[in-house]
Write a protein that holds these residues in place. Structure first.
Motif, PDB file in Angstrom:
ATOM      1  N   PHE A  57       9.604 -26.755   3.599  1.00 46.96           N
ATOM      2  CA  PHE A  57      10.823 -26.218   4.248  1.00 46.96           C
ATOM      3  C   PHE A  57      11.522 -25.265   3.300  1.00 46.96           C
ATOM      4  CE2 PHE A  57      11.913 -29.211   1.059  1.00 46.96           C
ATOM      5  CZ  PHE A  57      13.291 -28.816   0.640  1.00 46.96           C
ATOM      6  N   ALA A  58      12.427 -24.286   3.529  1.00 51.91           N
ATOM      7  CA  ALA A  58      13.353 -23.580   2.846  1.00 51.91           C
ATOM      8  C   ALA A  58      14.673 -23.524   3.419  1.00 51.91           C
ATOM      9  CB  ALA A  58      12.762 -22.215   2.903  1.00 51.91           C
ATOM     10  N   ALA A  59      15.650 -23.696   2.563  1.00 51.56           N
ATOM     11  CA  ALA A  59      17.099 -24.087   2.676  1.00 51.56           C
ATOM     12  C   ALA A  59      17.693 -22.695   2.324  1.00 51.56           C
ATOM     13  CB  ALA A  59      17.646 -25.203   1.848  1.00 51.56           C
ATOM     14  N   SER A  60      18.847 -22.494   3.261  1.00 50.21           N
ATOM     15  CA  SER A  60      19.567 -21.393   2.840  1.00 50.21           C
ATOM     16  C   SER A  60      20.406 -21.526   1.655  1.00 50.21           C
ATOM     17  CB  SER A  60      20.648 -20.923   4.075  1.00 50.21           C
ATOM     18  OG  SER A  60      21.341 -22.116   4.299  1.00 50.21           O
ATOM     19  N   ASN A  61      20.871 -20.294   1.167  1.00 56.42           N
ATOM     20  CA  ASN A  61      21.628 -20.556  -0.349  1.00 56.42           C
ATOM     21  C   ASN A  61      22.910 -21.308   0.015  1.00 56.42           C
ATOM     22  OD1 ASN A  61      19.940 -19.174  -1.966  1.00 56.42           O
ATOM     23  ND2 ASN A  61      20.686 -17.300  -1.405  1.00 56.42           N
ATOM     24  N   ASP A  62      23.557 -20.917   1.246  1.00 54.10           N
ATOM     25  CA  ASP A  62      24.686 -21.816   1.310  1.00 54.10           C
ATOM     26  C   ASP A  62      24.605 -23.214   1.797  1.00 54.10           C
ATOM     27  OD1 ASP A  62      23.800 -21.737   3.894  1.00 54.10           O
ATOM     28  OD2 ASP A  62      25.868 -20.358   4.789  1.00 54.10           O
ATOM     29  N   LEU A  63      23.266 -23.609   1.962  1.00 53.26           N
ATOM     30  CA  LEU A  63      22.807 -25.066   2.184  1.00 53.26           C
ATOM     31  C   LEU A  63      23.320 -25.338   3.775  1.00 53.26           C
ATOM     32  CD1 LEU A  63      23.906 -27.204  -0.884  1.00 53.26           C
ATOM     33  CD2 LEU A  63      21.558 -26.339  -0.282  1.00 53.26           C
ATOM     34  N   ARG A  64      23.642 -24.511   4.597  1.00 56.84           N
ATOM     35  CA  ARG A  64      24.046 -24.848   6.058  1.00 56.84           C
ATOM     36  C   ARG A  64      22.827 -24.935   6.500  1.00 56.84           C
ATOM     37  NH1 ARG A  64      29.295 -25.159   6.490  1.00 56.84           N
ATOM     38  NH2 ARG A  64      30.770 -24.071   5.151  1.00 56.84           N
ATOM     39  N   SER A  65      21.534 -24.333   6.472  1.00 51.69           N
ATOM     40  CA  SER A  65      20.504 -24.466   7.396  1.00 51.69           C
ATOM     41  C   SER A  65      19.117 -24.509   6.477  1.00 51.69           C
ATOM     42  CB  SER A  65      20.270 -22.903   7.989  1.00 51.69           C
ATOM     43  OG  SER A  65      21.561 -22.487   8.575  1.00 51.69           O
ATOM     44  N   ILE A  66      18.324 -25.302   7.217  1.00 51.41           N
ATOM     45  CA  ILE A  66      17.128 -25.655   6.514  1.00 51.41           C
ATOM     46  C   ILE A  66      16.039 -25.098   7.478  1.00 51.41           C
ATOM     47  CG2 ILE A  66      15.369 -27.393   5.844  1.00 51.41           C
ATOM     48  CD1 ILE A  66      17.976 -29.206   5.102  1.00 51.41           C
ATOM     49  N   TYR A  67      15.117 -24.402   7.189  1.00 48.48           N
ATOM     50  CA  TYR A  67      13.767 -23.791   7.992  1.00 48.48           C
ATOM     51  C   TYR A  67      12.681 -24.591   7.663  1.00 48.48           C
ATOM     52  CZ  TYR A  67      17.753 -20.227   8.553  1.00 48.48           C
ATOM     53  OH  TYR A  67      18.770 -19.710   8.936  1.00 48.48           O
ATOM     54  N   PHE A  68      11.701 -24.485   8.818  1.00 48.61           N
ATOM     55  CA  PHE A  68      10.405 -24.892   8.583  1.00 48.61           C
ATOM     56  C   PHE A  68       9.673 -24.572   9.863  1.00 48.61           C
ATOM     57  CE2 PHE A  68      12.822 -28.227  11.090  1.00 48.61           C
ATOM     58  CZ  PHE A  68      12.096 -28.643  11.853  1.00 48.61           C
ATOM     59  N   VAL A  69       8.568 -24.710   9.833  1.00 54.37           N
ATOM     60  CA  VAL A  69       7.717 -23.953  10.868  1.00 54.37           C
ATOM     61  C   VAL A  69       6.741 -25.106  11.705  1.00 54.37           C
ATOM     62  CG1 VAL A  69       5.660 -22.222  11.448  1.00 54.37           C
ATOM     63  CG2 VAL A  69       7.495 -21.629   9.584  1.00 54.37           C
ATOM     64  N   THR A  70       6.775 -24.923  12.775  1.00 53.62           N
ATOM     65  CA  THR A  70       5.603 -25.762  13.544  1.00 53.62           C
ATOM     66  C   THR A  70       4.928 -24.998  14.563  1.00 53.62           C
ATOM     67  OG1 THR A  70       5.391 -27.878  14.700  1.00 53.62           O
ATOM     68  CG2 THR A  70       7.519 -26.491  14.997  1.00 53.62           C
ATOM     69  N   PRO A  71       3.388 -25.408  14.847  1.00 56.81           N
ATOM     70  CA  PRO A  71       2.992 -24.866  16.142  1.00 56.81           C
ATOM     71  C   PRO A  71       3.718 -25.476  17.414  1.00 56.81           C
ATOM     72  CG  PRO A  71       1.200 -26.236  14.667  1.00 56.81           C
ATOM     73  CD  PRO A  71       2.817 -26.502  14.240  1.00 56.81           C
ATOM     74  N   VAL A  72       3.836 -24.685  18.403  1.00 57.87           N
ATOM     75  CA  VAL A  72       4.468 -24.881  19.484  1.00 57.87           C
ATOM     76  C   VAL A  72       3.936 -26.156  20.520  1.00 57.87           C
ATOM     77  CG1 VAL A  72       5.818 -22.899  19.623  1.00 57.87           C
ATOM     78  CG2 VAL A  72       3.630 -22.783  20.837  1.00 57.87           C
ATOM     79  N   ALA A  73       2.624 -26.178  20.243  1.00 51.90           N
ATOM     80  CA  ALA A  73       1.802 -27.036  21.072  1.00 51.90           C
ATOM     81  C   ALA A  73       1.566 -28.383  20.294  1.00 51.90           C
ATOM     82  CB  ALA A  73       0.401 -26.479  21.374  1.00 51.90           C
ATOM     83  N   THR A  74       2.836 -28.817  19.984  1.00 51.29           N
ATOM     84  CA  THR A  74       2.791 -30.023  18.998  1.00 51.29           C
ATOM     85  C   THR A  74       3.799 -31.056  19.751  1.00 51.29           C
ATOM     86  OG1 THR A  74       4.175 -29.513  17.520  1.00 51.29           O
ATOM     87  CG2 THR A  74       1.710 -29.177  17.156  1.00 51.29           C
ATOM     88  N   ARG A  75       3.481 -32.457  19.559  1.00 50.37           N
ATOM     89  CA  ARG A  75       4.614 -33.347  19.810  1.00 50.37           C
ATOM     90  C   ARG A  75       5.674 -33.106  18.902  1.00 50.37           C
ATOM     91  NH1 ARG A  75       2.597 -39.610  19.198  1.00 50.37           N
ATOM     92  NH2 ARG A  75       1.152 -38.480  20.258  1.00 50.37           N
ATOM     93  N   LYS A  76       5.744 -32.716  17.775  1.00 53.98           N
ATOM     94  CA  LYS A  76       6.844 -32.462  16.906  1.00 53.98           C
ATOM     95  C   LYS A  76       7.867 -31.447  17.695  1.00 53.98           C
ATOM     96  CE  LYS A  76       5.391 -31.008  13.145  1.00 53.98           C
ATOM     97  NZ  LYS A  76       5.264 -30.003  11.952  1.00 53.98           N
ATOM     98  N   TYR A  77       7.151 -30.336  17.878  1.00 50.14           N
ATOM     99  CA  TYR A  77       7.949 -29.033  18.675  1.00 50.14           C
ATOM    100  C   TYR A  77       8.690 -29.764  20.093  1.00 50.14           C
ATOM    101  CZ  TYR A  77       9.007 -24.622  20.817  1.00 50.14           C
ATOM    102  OH  TYR A  77       9.665 -23.532  21.494  1.00 50.14           O
ATOM    103  N   SER A  78       7.770 -30.326  20.889  1.00 51.19           N
ATOM    104  CA  SER A  78       8.272 -30.890  22.127  1.00 51.19           C
ATOM    105  C   SER A  78       9.595 -31.893  21.673  1.00 51.19           C
ATOM    106  CB  SER A  78       7.199 -31.642  22.829  1.00 51.19           C
ATOM    107  OG  SER A  78       7.870 -32.285  23.882  1.00 51.19           O
ATOM    108  N   TYR A  79       9.383 -32.732  20.793  1.00 51.99           N
ATOM    109  CA  TYR A  79      10.491 -33.612  20.655  1.00 51.99           C
ATOM    110  C   TYR A  79      11.832 -32.751  20.012  1.00 51.99           C
ATOM    111  CZ  TYR A  79       7.486 -37.798  20.819  1.00 51.99           C
ATOM    112  OH  TYR A  79       6.641 -38.711  21.457  1.00 51.99           O
ATOM    113  N   LEU A  80      11.770 -31.892  19.229  1.00 50.48           N
ATOM    114  CA  LEU A  80      12.796 -30.951  18.661  1.00 50.48           C
ATOM    115  C   LEU A  80      13.394 -30.261  19.777  1.00 50.48           C
ATOM    116  CD1 LEU A  80      10.944 -29.429  15.466  1.00 50.48           C
ATOM    117  CD2 LEU A  80      12.855 -31.173  15.573  1.00 50.48           C
ATOM    118  N   THR A  81      12.640 -29.584  20.488  1.00 49.15           N
ATOM    119  CA  THR A  81      13.319 -28.821  21.499  1.00 49.15           C
ATOM    120  C   THR A  81      13.913 -29.602  22.767  1.00 49.15           C
ATOM    121  OG1 THR A  81      11.251 -28.480  22.605  1.00 49.15           O
ATOM    122  CG2 THR A  81      12.076 -26.930  21.068  1.00 49.15           C
ATOM    123  N   GLY A  82      13.273 -30.866  22.781  1.00 53.15           N
ATOM    124  CA  GLY A  82      13.900 -31.970  23.842  1.00 53.15           C
ATOM    125  C   GLY A  82      14.884 -32.299  23.582  1.00 53.15           C
TER     126      GLY A  82
END
Length: 147
Positions: free
Chosen positions: A38-63
């Motif tokens: 992960f990487a966080a924005s300097n203001d701490l309001r957002s945290i970014y991470f990467v995931t393949p779209v063909a995963t359970r993780k992505y499905s759960y996140l978008t769902g």
């Protein structure tokens, strides 16, 4: 120095130092966890991470549109009971556009994941943090509202 300002400084240091977080998602009354870079924005309001779209993780996140992340600095020693800091970030998730600015933020922290980030089969996810729950010194718990 104000307590909330010191808390934000400690949180910012932790976010810069640590590379991995535990991501928790929820779907059909089932929780699911993964390690993510992960990487966080300097203001701490957002945290970014990467995931393949063909995963359970992505499905759960978008769902669900919601997630929680735990970031900590434990060393797996007895000292953790007095020295470790663990942060739980709760909020909403969205698929973020892979802008040059966001790619730079992520790649500066994780240069070895550049191909993963830039792959068309991967999505950059943004966690918009509603609040942080910060535990330190084993039982000292504080909340930081980001809304």
């Amino acid at each position: 120095m104000l307590k909330s300002q010191r808390l934000k400084e400690n949180l910012n240091s932790l976010m810069k130092e640590q590379k991995l977080a535990v991501l928790a998602t929820y779907h059909d009354e089932e929780t699911y966890t993964n390690l993510v870079g992960f990487a966080a924005s300097n203001d701490l309001r957002s945290i970014y991470f990467v995931t393949p779209v063909a995963t359970r993780k992505y499905s759960y996140l978008t769902g669900s549109g919601k997630a929680s992340m735990m970031i900590d600095n434990r060393t797996n020693t007895a000292n953790d009971f007095k020295d470790a800091m663990a942060v739980n970030a709760n909020g909403k998730v969205v698929v973020a556009e892979k802008t040059d600015e966001l790619k730079k933020l992520y790649i500066e922290k994780h240069p070895y994941l550049q191909d993963f980030l830039e792959s068309p089969s991967s999505a950059l996810i943004r966690l918009d943090v509603d609040r942080y729950i910060i535990a330190s010194s084993f039982q000292n718990v504080m909340e930081l509202d980001m809304t």
